[in-house]
Scaffold this motif. Sequence first.
Motif, short mmCIF file in Angstrom:
data_model
loop_
_atom_site.label_atom_id
_atom_site.label_comp_id
_atom_site.label_asym_id
_atom_site.label_seq_id
_atom_site.Cartn_x
_atom_site.Cartn_y
_atom_site.Cartn_z
N GLU A 198 0.84 -1.21 0.00
CA GLU A 198 0.00 0.00 0.00
C GLU A 198 0.87 1.25 0.00
OE1 GLU A 198 -3.46 0.49 0.07
OE2 GLU A 198 -3.35 -1.57 -0.65
N ILE A 199 1.92 1.21 0.81
CA ILE A 199 2.80 2.39 0.96
C ILE A 199 3.63 2.62 -0.31
CG2 ILE A 199 4.80 3.27 2.25
CD1 ILE A 199 3.57 1.81 4.74
N LEU A 200 4.16 1.52 -0.86
CA LEU A 200 5.08 1.63 -2.00
C LEU A 200 4.38 1.70 -3.34
CD1 LEU A 200 7.63 -1.11 -0.86
CD2 LEU A 200 8.19 1.31 -1.18
N GLY A 201 3.14 1.19 -3.39
CA GLY A 201 2.44 1.08 -4.67
C GLY A 201 2.83 -0.18 -5.42
N ARG A 202 3.65 -1.00 -4.82
CA ARG A 202 4.05 -2.31 -5.38
C ARG A 202 4.68 -3.12 -4.24
NH1 ARG A 202 9.60 -2.79 -6.75
NH2 ARG A 202 10.76 -0.92 -6.26
N TYR A 203 4.88 -4.40 -4.47
CA TYR A 203 5.51 -5.21 -3.42
C TYR A 203 6.98 -4.82 -3.28
CZ TYR A 203 1.50 -8.33 -3.01
OH TYR A 203 0.26 -8.84 -2.77
N PRO A 204 7.52 -4.93 -2.06
CA PRO A 204 8.96 -4.67 -1.90
C PRO A 204 9.77 -5.72 -2.66
CG PRO A 204 7.99 -5.50 0.16
CD PRO A 204 6.86 -5.30 -0.79
N ASP A 205 11.01 -5.37 -3.00
CA ASP A 205 11.88 -6.32 -3.71
C ASP A 205 12.42 -7.37 -2.74
OD1 ASP A 205 12.12 -5.10 -6.48
OD2 ASP A 205 12.55 -3.40 -5.18
N LEU A 206 12.69 -6.93 -1.52
CA LEU A 206 13.29 -7.82 -0.52
C LEU A 206 12.60 -7.61 0.83
CD1 LEU A 206 15.62 -9.76 0.39
CD2 LEU A 206 16.98 -7.71 0.79
N VAL A 207 12.33 -8.70 1.52
CA VAL A 207 11.74 -8.64 2.87
C VAL A 207 12.70 -9.38 3.80
CG1 VAL A 207 9.74 -9.23 4.29
CG2 VAL A 207 9.43 -8.70 1.85
N MET A 208 13.03 -8.71 4.90
CA MET A 208 14.07 -9.25 5.78
C MET A 208 13.61 -9.20 7.24
SD MET A 208 17.83 -7.53 5.94
CE MET A 208 17.66 -7.06 4.26
N GLY A 209 13.85 -10.27 8.00
CA GLY A 209 13.57 -10.22 9.43
C GLY A 209 13.02 -11.52 9.98
N GLY A 210 12.64 -11.47 11.25
CA GLY A 210 12.03 -12.63 11.91
C GLY A 210 10.55 -12.70 11.58
N PHE A 211 10.03 -13.89 11.38
CA PHE A 211 8.61 -14.06 11.01
C PHE A 211 7.80 -14.74 12.12
CE2 PHE A 211 9.83 -14.24 6.19
CZ PHE A 211 10.22 -12.91 6.26
N HIS A 212 8.44 -15.00 13.24
CA HIS A 212 7.77 -15.57 14.42
C HIS A 212 6.94 -16.81 14.08
CE1 HIS A 212 7.27 -15.02 18.65
NE2 HIS A 212 6.01 -15.32 18.57
N LEU A 213 7.62 -17.83 13.63
CA LEU A 213 6.95 -19.06 13.18
C LEU A 213 7.66 -20.27 13.75
CD1 LEU A 213 6.71 -18.28 9.38
CD2 LEU A 213 4.77 -18.34 10.95
N ARG A 214 6.90 -21.19 14.27
CA ARG A 214 7.46 -22.49 14.59
C ARG A 214 6.33 -23.50 14.47
NH1 ARG A 214 8.06 -22.27 21.19
NH2 ARG A 214 5.89 -21.78 21.50
N ASP A 235 3.72 -15.60 -3.91
CA ASP A 235 2.90 -14.91 -4.90
C ASP A 235 3.26 -13.42 -5.04
OD1 ASP A 235 1.59 -17.26 -5.36
OD2 ASP A 235 -0.21 -16.75 -4.20
N THR A 236 3.95 -12.87 -4.03
CA THR A 236 4.32 -11.44 -4.12
C THR A 236 5.47 -11.21 -5.10
OG1 THR A 236 6.00 -11.53 -2.36
CG2 THR A 236 3.71 -11.13 -1.66
N GLY A 237 6.24 -12.27 -5.38
CA GLY A 237 7.40 -12.12 -6.27
C GLY A 237 8.61 -11.52 -5.57
N ALA A 238 8.50 -11.23 -4.27
CA ALA A 238 9.63 -10.66 -3.53
C ALA A 238 10.62 -11.75 -3.14
CB ALA A 238 9.12 -9.95 -2.28
N ARG A 239 11.80 -11.30 -2.72
CA ARG A 239 12.80 -12.22 -2.17
C ARG A 239 12.75 -12.07 -0.64
NH1 ARG A 239 18.78 -10.37 -2.75
NH2 ARG A 239 19.76 -11.82 -1.31
N PHE A 240 12.96 -13.15 0.08
CA PHE A 240 12.83 -13.13 1.54
C PHE A 240 14.11 -13.62 2.20
CE2 PHE A 240 8.64 -13.21 -0.21
CZ PHE A 240 7.91 -12.41 0.64
N CYS A 241 14.58 -12.85 3.18
CA CYS A 241 15.70 -13.28 4.02
C CYS A 241 15.17 -13.33 5.43
CB CYS A 241 16.84 -12.26 3.97
SG CYS A 241 17.65 -12.21 2.38
#
Length: 273
Positions: A198-214, A235-241
Amino acid sequence: MKVHVLTDNRSVPGGPRGEHGLSLHLESEAGSILFDTGQSDMFSGNAEIMAVDLSEVRMAVISHGHYDHGGGIPRFLEVNGSAPVYVHRKAFDRHLALRSGGRYEDIGLDPGLMDDARMVLTSGKVRLGDGITIFSEVGTEYPVSESNRSLFAGSEGNVRPDDFEHEQHMIVEEGGKSVLITGCAHRGIVNIVAEAKEILGRYPDLVMGGFHLRIRPGSGEDLQYVREMSQALSDTGARFCTCHCTDDSAYEVMKEMMGESVQLLRTGDILEI
Ligand SMILES: [Fe+2]
Ligand SMILES: [Fe+2]
């Protein structure tokens, strides 16, 4: 842009030691930024090992009011004499974790720091200029992590489930690329990525951080949740670290589903974007 992982739950073999927590250092066109401090002074020792000069940091951003992200704030104030520390105005509220035996443990930040002149208390969306945006309001369309269920706010006798309004995320835009950084993504990584869009007008290229999942039946995610979440992220097409509170059990499923578009970050990693 260059990212140094100063502390994380995992470590690069032979590299600096890690701890339960997160601290990332970013070298960007907007200057050097510290995102979270981990739980102790370890981030500053590791910064020395990794030849990162914390006295040069222009701003620090604390993702939320949990000790494993802001426990090192006092050390940061010692090693850096001027950078503002952006913290959500609710981050110094009391935050608790329910431990075995029904005992609540304080997992918050030191409330005494709130009055420090270097703290800048934020809410909503803050555009800091030079392509840096912090935001905290996130939709609730996608179900959040079951692992949140043991996390509470308030004081003993008046304890309520944590709504994570104290959580904020950062976007860095540079050279036509955008990076979204999260601490624990307690509000749900799919919801946070949707808000970044919403903020960028498109998905970010890279998403980085903890996702709190186990993946742990009863007190964590079930396999199906992590699979559906991985599909939504793919489906976002972004890369995730991902790192920190993304448990190995969840990462294995994400890797299986998302392939090369997801990777782990560990203490000692350096990422060129
Ligand atoms: Fe965390
Ligand atoms: Fe957290």
